[in-house]
Design an enzyme around this catalytic site. Structure first.
Site, PDB file in Angstrom:
ATOM      1  CG  HIS A  98       2.496   0.440   1.847  1.00  0.00           C
ATOM      2  ND1 HIS A  98       3.240   1.358   1.842  1.00  0.00           N
ATOM      3  CD2 HIS A  98       2.082  -0.791   2.737  1.00  0.00           C
ATOM      4  CE1 HIS A  98       3.615   1.219   3.621  1.00  0.00           C
ATOM      5  NE2 HIS A  98       2.921  -0.246   3.996  1.00  0.00           N
ATOM      6  CG  ASP A 114       1.896   4.765   1.182  1.00  0.00           C
ATOM      7  OD1 ASP A 114       1.372   3.703   0.767  1.00  0.00           O
ATOM      8  OD2 ASP A 114       2.567   4.043   1.430  1.00  0.00           O
ATOM      9  CB  SER A 120       2.155   0.823   7.086  1.00  0.00           C
ATOM     10  OG  SER A 120       3.741   0.562   6.923  1.00  0.00           O
TER      11      SER A 120
END
Length: 712
Positions: A83, A218, A647
């Site tokens: 992402h 991810d 992240s």
């Protein structure tokens, strides 16, 4: 309230048994090495951050100004979240060559794809410069205080010798009670190396976002390129892979509950030291308003994206961005309630006042300021979210800023070029027809939810959503702002240079535009009746919060304080651990590939699975990547205190080896930005075994595995 406080008192002893009672996002030059070693760390703090010699910090970068990434090979191979690289993957995608759906894997360095504008930042050094920055400020109040601090920051920056590719950033900590200087090196040639299809990299999509158990691969891979001297350079075919000072060995050892882990990255923003009144306003008023606006926008976009592939590709990155914090805020509200955050804050404030009675006056003032600000803060939440999520209004806002700058004589040729570039990028991923519907619905929400004193005259006409949808489609068709009508013989969405060719004519047309008028009526009313009051009260709150922060640190001698996250490099640490977030619900710390297959729904945009992955599973062709269960581990949770910006952060073991890639938090613990609770707060990571399994077995890209140092 009394019963709730008593419940909190009852629960506190259990909480106190955790070493991480308050969580922690620590400046890497100020680590609590003893506690980290008590929890199981085997390396020294100097091996994590050392400005004089190679250390783990030399393998950790801020990716494109937001996420974190890490170097995992001696050839500058970079790992971050799927992402985090989503915008770049999308930019290389077309309907005919859909890398989002199909994935992408370069077969060799020549096949790696450039990404203009993408940067990575290394932190070379960190220094406490509080004395220099706060010099001469003891008796100053705003606005003189800010002016003196800004002056001192410039003096400090100018006194430092840096290379052309380096910069100095001075950051406030503890609400302005301390300041730190960061020396940054920026690399500008970053190329896409590999990404799994979104059916792996985004598996579970919005349904599973912020949720555990999680089965999302991810991750995406990039590479840093440098000039022949290994220094930062703009993109060039002559550039070569960057040779790092340090890269992370990748561990494929099994994980066990209570294993020590630490996460190294750039957490975005937390507010751990707010008073109880502030937390209560967020929980009961601000977050619900934000959620309501995004709920309308997301549902409208989703209806179209499910039925039209071109729209899905165009809006994929934006939709994910909007949905991310929408769901986070929902979890935050529930978590604050469940963890009794307000009641615990009230109790803590009471304990502080018992030790230092001066704090009572500070808290009384803060309570009054937050209550005075409440109606203006609520309008601010509805206004800012509406303008942001109704893209047509966001466009009108850009043109309003342009017109204002031109009329004030502040818009030069360079500024116009920058604006046109921004607008071109905006129109590329903008559907005027779709957003006419979004804007119509959000105008109705704004009209119905906003207090009458904050609404423009005659705004009641927007209260009927169905009528809005019909009328705003006509408005959109006749608007030059939407690009559906022309100015200077061209559409702003199709030929922006021609549309801007006659500035006077453009500005006159913009001012008469049917979209511009409702926007300016909302904006002018907000800027007159809400923003000045909101801002003035916030300045007073901020000044008092600085005092309150200093009082907390001076009074509570038993607590170790860390500064709130502000996108600077931090270390957080904890243990691999499952959780029991609700009665009779218990989560294991690890998920496996079998769970992917259990969730698999053929043809579903969230839970479809590539046939090759199914075949690998059915054949049990797991290579070296299975664990003691005989299956491939996919994700795991731990008690590390993380937030947005983490992240892509590396999750490391006791020896500093990469064991996972941070990408999310457990929904029941998203309130940890405001109130970390070790019972519920869990960060979620992709297991390195799953990452390597996908690269090796699914993508047939063993050449990338061969670059890495694998710890077995």
């Amino acid at each position: 309230m009394t019963k709730k406080i008593l419940l909190s008192v009852f629960l506190l002893p259990a909480v106190m048994t955790f070493a991480q009672q308050y969580g922690g996002m620590w400046i890497p030059t100020e680590l609590n090495e003893k506690e980290m070693k008590d929890l199981g760390m085997k390396i020294s703090a100097k091996e994590i951050f050392n400005p004089q010699k190679a250390s783990i910090k030399d393998a950790v970068v801020q990716f494109n100004g937001g996420c974190t990434a890490e170097i995992i090979s001696p050839k500058g191979l970079l790992l971050t979240n799927h992402h985090c690289g989503y915008g770049q993957i999308q930019a290389h995608s077309t309907v005919q060559n859909d890398l989002l759906s199909n994935g992408f894997w370069a077969k060799n360095p020549e096949g790696e794809l450039p990404n203009p504008g993408v940067t990575v930042d290394f932190i070379v050094d960190i220094k406490d410069v509080s004395n220099q920055i706060l010099e001469g400020t003891d008796n100053l109040a705003e606005p003189e205080l800010s002016k003196q601090i800004a002056k001192n920051i410039e003096i400090y920056k100018n006194s430092q010798k840096t290379e052309p590719y380096q910069s100095i950033s001075v950051k406030s900590m503890y609400y302005g009670n301390k300041y730190y200087a960061y020396t940054i090196e920026t690399y500008k040639d970053i190329r896409l190396v590999g990404a799994p299809p979104q059916s792996i990299g985004k598996f579970g999509s919005d349904t599973d976002n912020w949720v555990w158990p999680r089965h999302t691969g991810d991750f995406s891979m990039f590479r840093i390129y440098a000039d022949k001297n290994n220094k930062p350079a703009e993109y060039s075919k002559d550039n070569v892979p960057y040779v790092p000072k340090h890269y992370l060995p990748v561990s494929i050892k099994d994980k066990n509950e209570n294993d020590f882990t630490f996460v190294f990255g750039f957490p975005g923003r937390t507010t751990e030291y707010l008073p109880a009144i502030a937390v209560e306003k967020i929980m009961k008023e601000i977050d619900p308003a934000r959620i309501a606006v995004r709920d309308v926008a997301l549902k409208t976009l989703d209806e179209k994206m499910r039925t039209d592939d071109a729209t899905r590709i165009k809006y994929a990155s934006k939709y994910a961005s909007v949905a991310n914090y929408w769901k986070k805020w929902i979890g935050e509200v529930e978590g604050l309630k469940k963890s009794n955050a307000v009641e615990k804050k009230v109790m803590y404030e009471g304990s502080l006042v018992a030790k230092n009675h001066e704090i009572k006056s500070t808290l009384d003032q803060l309570n009054k300021l937050y209550n005075d600000q409440a109606p203006f803060a609520l309008n601010n939440a509805y206004y800012s979210e509406t303008i942001k999520n109704a893209e047509t209004l966001a466009l009108a806002n850009l043109y309003y800023t342009y017109i204002t700058a031109v009329e004030a004589g502040r818009m030069d040729e360079k500024g116009t070029i920058a604006l046109k570039k921004k607008l071109t990028a905006f129109y590329k991923d903008y559907s005027a027809e779709l957003d006419a519907k979004v804007t119509a619905k959000l105008l109705a929400l704004y009209a119905n939810k906003t207090a009458p004193q904050f609404l423009p005259a005659g705004f009641e006409k927007y209260k009927n959503e169905a009528q809005n949808i019909q009328s705003f489609e006509e408005i959109s068709k006749n608007s030059i702002i939407t690009g559906r009508s022309e100015v200077n013989g061209a559409s702003l969405a199709q030929d922006i240079d021609k549309a801007f060719s006659n500035q006077d004519k453009l500005i006159k047309a913009l001012k008469k535009d049917p979209v511009y008028q409702p926007f300016t009526s909302i904006r002018d009313t907000y800027m007159t009746k809400a923003d000045p009051q909101f801002t003035s009260l916030q300045m007073k709150i901020d000044a008092l919060q600085k005092t309150y922060m200093a009082q907390q640190m001076a009074t509570d001698k038993d607590r170790k304080f860390f500064p709130d996250a502000n996108s600077t490099l931090r270390v957080t640490y904890g243990k691999v651990k499952g959780s029991s977030p609700r009665d009779a619900v218990s989560y294991n710390y690890q998920t496996h590939l079998a769970g992917v297959m259990e969730k698999y729904v053929p043809g579903d945009y969230e839970f479809d699975v590539p046939k090759k992955l199914i075949d690998l599973y059915n054949k049990k062709d797991f290579g070296n990547y299975k664990d003691k269960t005989g299956d491939v581990p996919v994700g795991f949770t731990a008690t590390n205190h993380t937030t947005g910006g983490n992240s892509g952060s590396p999750a490391l073991d006791a020896n500093g080896n990469l064991v996972g890639l941070n990408f999310d938090r457990q929904w029941e613990g998203t309130m940890s930005d405001i109130n970390y609770d070790p019972r519920f707060s869990r960060n979620i990571m992709v297991d390195t075994k799953y990452i390597l399994f996908i690269i090796d077995k699914y993508a047939d890209s063993k050449w990338l595995i061969d670059e890495m140092k694998i710890v077995k």
